[in-house]
Design a protein around this motif. Structure first.
Motif, mmCIF file in Angstrom:
data_model
loop_
_atom_site.group_PDB
_atom_site.id
_atom_site.type_symbol
_atom_site.label_atom_id
_atom_site.label_comp_id
_atom_site.label_asym_id
_atom_site.label_seq_id
_atom_site.Cartn_x
_atom_site.Cartn_y
_atom_site.Cartn_z
ATOM 1 N N HIS A 69 -14.114 4.833 31.636
ATOM 2 C CA HIS A 69 -14.319 3.401 31.853
ATOM 3 C C HIS A 69 -13.167 2.738 32.604
ATOM 4 N N THR A 70 -12.329 3.533 33.243
ATOM 5 C CA THR A 70 -11.236 2.939 34.026
ATOM 6 C C THR A 70 -11.777 2.371 35.338
ATOM 7 N N PRO A 71 -11.233 1.253 35.799
ATOM 8 C CA PRO A 71 -11.734 0.648 37.054
ATOM 9 C C PRO A 71 -11.493 1.534 38.267
ATOM 10 N N TYR A 72 -10.385 2.297 38.272
ATOM 11 C CA TYR A 72 -10.127 3.137 39.444
ATOM 12 C C TYR A 72 -11.093 4.316 39.516
ATOM 13 N N LEU A 73 -11.615 4.794 38.378
ATOM 14 C CA LEU A 73 -12.621 5.856 38.434
ATOM 15 C C LEU A 73 -13.931 5.304 38.999
ATOM 16 N N ALA A 74 -14.301 4.094 38.599
ATOM 17 C CA ALA A 74 -15.523 3.473 39.118
ATOM 18 C C ALA A 74 -15.432 3.290 40.632
ATOM 19 N N GLU A 75 -14.256 2.949 41.127
ATOM 20 C CA GLU A 75 -14.060 2.780 42.565
ATOM 21 C C GLU A 75 -14.035 4.121 43.285
ATOM 22 N N PHE A 76 -13.535 5.150 42.591
ATOM 23 C CA PHE A 76 -13.371 6.474 43.184
ATOM 24 C C PHE A 76 -14.703 7.203 43.381
ATOM 25 N N ILE A 77 -15.619 7.099 42.426
ATOM 26 C CA ILE A 77 -16.830 7.933 42.422
ATOM 27 C C ILE A 77 -17.688 7.759 43.685
ATOM 28 N N PRO A 78 -18.000 6.540 44.137
ATOM 29 C CA PRO A 78 -18.808 6.423 45.368
ATOM 30 C C PRO A 78 -18.132 7.075 46.578
ATOM 31 N N GLN A 79 -16.810 6.968 46.668
ATOM 32 C CA GLN A 79 -16.097 7.595 47.778
ATOM 33 C C GLN A 79 -16.129 9.114 47.645
ATOM 34 N N LEU A 80 -16.043 9.606 46.431
ATOM 35 C CA LEU A 80 -16.130 11.050 46.188
ATOM 36 C C LEU A 80 -17.479 11.593 46.661
ATOM 37 N N LEU A 81 -18.561 10.913 46.290
ATOM 38 C CA LEU A 81 -19.894 11.408 46.623
ATOM 39 C C LEU A 81 -20.111 11.501 48.124
ATOM 40 N N GLN A 82 -19.428 10.662 48.898
ATOM 41 C CA GLN A 82 -19.553 10.725 50.357
ATOM 42 C C GLN A 82 -18.961 12.012 50.924
ATOM 43 N N CYS A 83 -18.114 12.675 50.137
ATOM 44 C CA CYS A 83 -17.433 13.889 50.605
ATOM 45 C C CYS A 83 -18.086 15.171 50.089
ATOM 46 N N LEU A 84 -19.157 15.049 49.298
ATOM 47 C CA LEU A 84 -19.756 16.223 48.678
ATOM 48 C C LEU A 84 -21.177 16.444 49.177
ATOM 49 N N LEU A 85 -21.601 17.720 49.149
ATOM 50 C CA LEU A 85 -22.970 18.064 49.518
ATOM 51 C C LEU A 85 -23.954 17.674 48.429
ATOM 52 N N GLU A 86 -23.475 17.591 47.194
ATOM 53 C CA GLU A 86 -24.312 17.212 46.051
ATOM 54 C C GLU A 86 -23.391 16.656 44.968
ATOM 55 N N PRO A 87 -23.935 15.945 43.993
ATOM 56 C CA PRO A 87 -23.070 15.420 42.926
ATOM 57 C C PRO A 87 -22.302 16.552 42.239
ATOM 58 N N PRO A 88 -21.107 16.286 41.777
ATOM 59 C CA PRO A 88 -20.327 17.345 41.123
ATOM 60 C C PRO A 88 -21.018 17.838 39.852
ATOM 61 N N ILE A 89 -20.813 19.089 39.545
ATOM 62 C CA ILE A 89 -21.366 19.678 38.323
ATOM 63 C C ILE A 89 -20.347 19.488 37.204
ATOM 64 N N LEU A 90 -20.712 18.669 36.212
ATOM 65 C CA LEU A 90 -19.789 18.299 35.141
ATOM 66 C C LEU A 90 -20.076 19.119 33.891
ATOM 67 N N GLU A 91 -19.013 19.592 33.257
ATOM 68 C CA GLU A 91 -19.144 20.309 31.988
ATOM 69 C C GLU A 91 -18.022 19.870 31.059
ATOM 70 N N THR A 92 -18.331 19.864 29.773
ATOM 71 C CA THR A 92 -17.348 19.486 28.765
ATOM 72 C C THR A 92 -17.223 20.615 27.748
ATOM 73 N N PHE A 93 -15.997 20.936 27.385
ATOM 74 C CA PHE A 93 -15.734 22.026 26.450
ATOM 75 C C PHE A 93 -14.871 21.520 25.299
ATOM 76 N N ARG A 94 -15.154 22.016 24.115
ATOM 77 C CA ARG A 94 -14.357 21.705 22.938
ATOM 78 C C ARG A 94 -13.896 23.002 22.293
ATOM 79 N N PRO A 95 -12.781 22.967 21.550
ATOM 80 C CA PRO A 95 -12.280 24.202 20.933
ATOM 81 C C PRO A 95 -13.329 24.867 20.055
ATOM 82 N N ALA A 96 -13.352 26.198 20.092
ATOM 83 C CA ALA A 96 -14.305 26.937 19.271
ATOM 84 C C ALA A 96 -13.997 26.773 17.787
ATOM 85 N N ALA A 97 -12.737 26.519 17.461
ATOM 86 C CA ALA A 97 -12.339 26.305 16.065
ATOM 87 C C ALA A 97 -11.401 25.108 16.020
ATOM 88 N N ASP A 98 -11.507 24.332 14.952
ATOM 89 C CA ASP A 98 -10.648 23.172 14.805
ATOM 90 C C ASP A 98 -9.195 23.606 14.653
#
Length: 260
Positions: A69-98
């Motif tokens: 929710h940072t303002p600079y990320l919101a400003e960054f994303i449209p400019q990023l998409l102009q440089c890519l062939l497709e939207p980035p593939i996002l993945e999130t990982f969490r530790p297998a054990a606490d």
């Protein structure tokens, strides 16, 4: 529990330089404003030069959500998409054990030096590291030995991971006087409850050599203990100063101050 996020990018031919500049700007913003981001790596595939990968590690869910929710990320994303062939593939990982995260130790080591410029050159050569521009801080109320008044401190920080070197220009007859040069003056740690810290120091009968206050009698934003912990001083610094300190280290210039 730390969270790792990745973003795989397929770069549009001809936009590589623009994309790299955008990513460098995003990294500067993150390092300056997001202490909850513990890692930010931007790497290029050796086998597929048109493919890049962003690897980020966050201290917890709240840090990741704050990033989104940072303002600079919101400003960054449209400019990023102009440089890519497709939207980035996002993945999130969490530790297998606490696993409980390891606690932070000191974030810097303070050393008083007779000549700041010479010390920066010497440390840079010996350790192969860079330093920030020196900055002079005007302290509204510096209390030492029962006396208080306006003070100043000129210092430079190493542009390294924790713990950083803080080289302090010897000045005056107080805690940063030439008398204290030639050895580690203190180990600096973050403190999120300065009033509570004062009570703990008093209960433990640990002396305080210097208080850095906004005004007489006000809660200090930093303090330096006496050498009561087996000959070691500790500097406690309010965590409210952390974003500015991190920006100083990451950009080389303290925000709002001129280098001297």
């Amino acid at each position: 529990m730390t969270i790792t996020a990745t973003a795989r990018q397929l770069v549009k031919p001809g936009t590589e330089a623009r994309l790299d500049a955008l990513m460098a700007g995003l990294e500067r913003n993150i390092r300056a404003h997001e202490p909850g981001c513990l890692r930010f790596d931007y790497v290029i595939s050796e086998d597929r030069p048109g493919e890049r990968l962003v690897i980020e590690e966050y201290a917890d869910e709240a840090a990741l959500e704050a990033h989104k929710h940072t303002p600079y990320l919101a400003e960054f994303i449209p400019q990023l998409l102009q440089c890519l062939l497709e939207p980035p593939i996002l993945e999130t990982f969490r530790p297998a054990a606490d696993k409980a995260p390891l606690p932070e130790s000191c974030f810097h080591v303070g050393v008083v030096v007779p000549d700041l410029a010479e010390a920066v050159e010497l440390y840079s050569q010996w350790f192969g590291i860079e330093f920030t521009e020196p900055a002079t801080f005007e302290i509204p109320y510096l209390e030492q030995g029962g006396r208080g008044g306006p003070g100043r401190m000129t210092a430079a920080f190493s542009r390294t991971a924790y713990p950083q070197y803080e080289l302090i220009q010897a000045d005056g007859d107080g805690i940063t006087s030439l008398e204290h040069a030639g050895k580690v003056l203190y180990y600096g740690v973050w403190e999120n409850d300065m009033e509570g810290r004062l009570k703990k120091l008093e209960a433990a009968d640990i002396s305080v050599d210097a208080y850095f206050r906004p005004g007489p009698g006000e809660t200090p934003f930093a303090l330096i203990t006496g050498p009561d912990l087996q000959g070691v001083r500790i500097e406690y610094v309010d965590t409210a100063d952390r974003p500015a300190m991190d920006e100083w280290v990451n950009t080389g210039r303290y925000p709002g101050l001129s280098g001297r």
